[in-house]
Scaffold this active site. Structure first.
Site, PDB file in Angstrom:
ATOM      1  N   ILE A 140       0.865  -1.169   0.000  1.00 43.87           N
ATOM      2  CA  ILE A 140       0.000   0.000   0.000  1.00 43.87           C
ATOM      3  C   ILE A 140       0.906   1.225   0.000  1.00 43.87           C
ATOM      4  CG2 ILE A 140      -1.916  -1.175   1.135  1.00 43.87           C
ATOM      5  CD1 ILE A 140      -1.188   0.174   3.731  1.00 43.87           C
ATOM      6  N   ASP A 141       0.388   2.344  -0.462  1.00 37.29           N
ATOM      7  CA  ASP A 141       1.189   3.562  -0.559  1.00 37.29           C
ATOM      8  C   ASP A 141       1.740   3.972   0.804  1.00 37.29           C
ATOM      9  OD1 ASP A 141       0.426   3.676  -3.207  1.00 37.29           O
ATOM     10  OD2 ASP A 141      -1.131   5.189  -2.878  1.00 37.29           O
ATOM     11  N   ARG A 142       2.863   4.666   0.782  1.00 40.54           N
ATOM     12  CA  ARG A 142       3.425   5.222   2.004  1.00 40.54           C
ATOM     13  C   ARG A 142       2.419   6.144   2.685  1.00 40.54           C
ATOM     14  NH1 ARG A 142       6.771   9.367   4.178  1.00 40.54           N
ATOM     15  NH2 ARG A 142       6.537  10.763   2.394  1.00 40.54           N
ATOM     16  N   THR A 144      -0.785   5.904   2.701  1.00 41.97           N
ATOM     17  CA  THR A 144      -1.975   5.190   3.148  1.00 41.97           C
ATOM     18  C   THR A 144      -1.691   4.433   4.436  1.00 41.97           C
ATOM     19  OG1 THR A 144      -2.652   4.900   0.840  1.00 41.97           O
ATOM     20  CG2 THR A 144      -3.708   3.485   2.460  1.00 41.97           C
ATOM     21  N   ARG A 240      -6.917   6.530  -5.491  1.00 46.31           N
ATOM     22  CA  ARG A 240      -6.728   7.980  -5.486  1.00 46.31           C
ATOM     23  C   ARG A 240      -7.079   8.575  -6.851  1.00 46.31           C
ATOM     24  NH1 ARG A 240      -0.812   8.188  -2.651  1.00 46.31           N
ATOM     25  NH2 ARG A 240      -1.153  10.455  -2.769  1.00 46.31           N
TER      26      ARG A 240
END
Length: 308
Positions: A140-142, A144, A240
């Site tokens: 998962i994104d940094r 998030t 996003r």
């Protein structure tokens, strides 16, 4: 049959990176590394050699003048001077012989990347548990927060990776974003997502869809709505991009719909996106598994007001 080589042990929770010398004119291993990573000065590589942080395939330290040949396999440990530390606790919610489930805070990267090496979710978990076989099964994104599933046991890793490849795992996210009063919910948004500009942003283009997200509304306030997002596919920044495309960019997003370089550089208000749950049928014994984040999203307070 020879025994499989074991990767070098982690140092302070950080595993070694693998490198294979490509064909070319490099006479030494140092030359090959400098050519492959021109942004890293030769002096920094020499320091790594001196500390024993460049190893051969069997895990033995190499000298900087070791002869290079195409195909030679190496391992090296990364380091980043003045690496920023990320505030927030990463909690282990579940651990057994095969899986570990972690609940990560905003801004903590899952694996080493760019200016983050030591302070990543993976490194923290290796230090905390002593398990140096940990491998994230997804990312998962940094920006998030929320759940990340890790493999503990290499022999069963592929069975769990197949859950993601074959879309047999249900991932559910919570998000705060502006209202979309003119649309009917639940809805499914499909589009074609490709790399944009700069390189770390994504964008939608015409063409056959390669991404799909299911969207529900959980609650409606005057300033924002609370959404449940289920990605059917796993494109970079998919949730996003899709929310921004619908006209409801997720609160705190410095990338979409427009790039906010100041907010991106200083880790300001957290992105209001949470990887809230993971549900699947265990591929080893068929039991139903469901994990829930212990975190919550909170909308920013209106100007001049503190939290209630």
């Amino acid at each position: 049959m020879g025994s499989a080589r074991r990767r070098p042990p982690a140092i302070d929770g950080v595993g070694a990176s693998r490198f294979q010398v490509p064909p070319g004119p490099s006479a030494t291993v140092l030359d090959a590394l400098c050519a492959a990573f021109p942004a890293i000065p030769a002096s920094q590589w020499r320091e790594r050699f001196a500390r024993g942080h460049v190893l051969d395939a069997d895990g033995h330290p190499l000298p900087a003048n070791a002869a290079a040949r195409a195909g030679l396999e190496l391992h090296y440990y990364r380091d980043v001077p003045d690496e920023p530390l990320i505030v927030g606790e990463a909690r282990v919610l579940h651990r057994d012989a095969h899986l570990l489930v972690a609940d990560k805070p905003h801004f903590l990267p899952v694996v080493p990347a760019g200016r983050f090496v030591r302070d990543t979710l993976l490194a923290r978990l290796v230090r905390q548990t002593g398990i140096d076989t940990l491998v994230p099964l997804h990312r998962i994104d940094r920006a998030t927060a929320g759940l990340v599933l890790f493999s503990v046991e290499p022999r069963t890793r592929d069975a769990y990776q197949a859950l993601f490849r074959e879309r047999r795992i249900r991932k559910r996210y919570a998000a705060l974003a502006p209202a979309l009063p003119g649309r009917s919910f639940p809805l499914t948004h499909c589009s074609r997502i490709v790399r944009g500009e700069p390189f770390f942003r994504m964008r939608e283009v015409d063409g056959e869809p390669n991404s799909e997200t299911r969207i529900e509304v959980l609650s409606r306030d005057a300033a924002h709505w609370r959404y449940a997002l289920e990605p059917v596919t796993g494109r970079k920044h998919q949730l996003r991009v899709h929310m921004a495309s619908l006209g409801a960019p997720i609160l705190g997003d410095p990338l979409y719909p427009d790039l906010d370089e100041t907010a991106l550089a200083q880790d300001g208000a957290p992105l209001q996106l949470l990887a809230q749950s993971l549900a699947f049928e265990d591929p080893l014994d068929g039991t139903a598994q469901c994990f829930e984040s212990e975190q919550s999203l909170f909308a920013p307070s209106p100007p001049g007001r503190g939290p209630g």
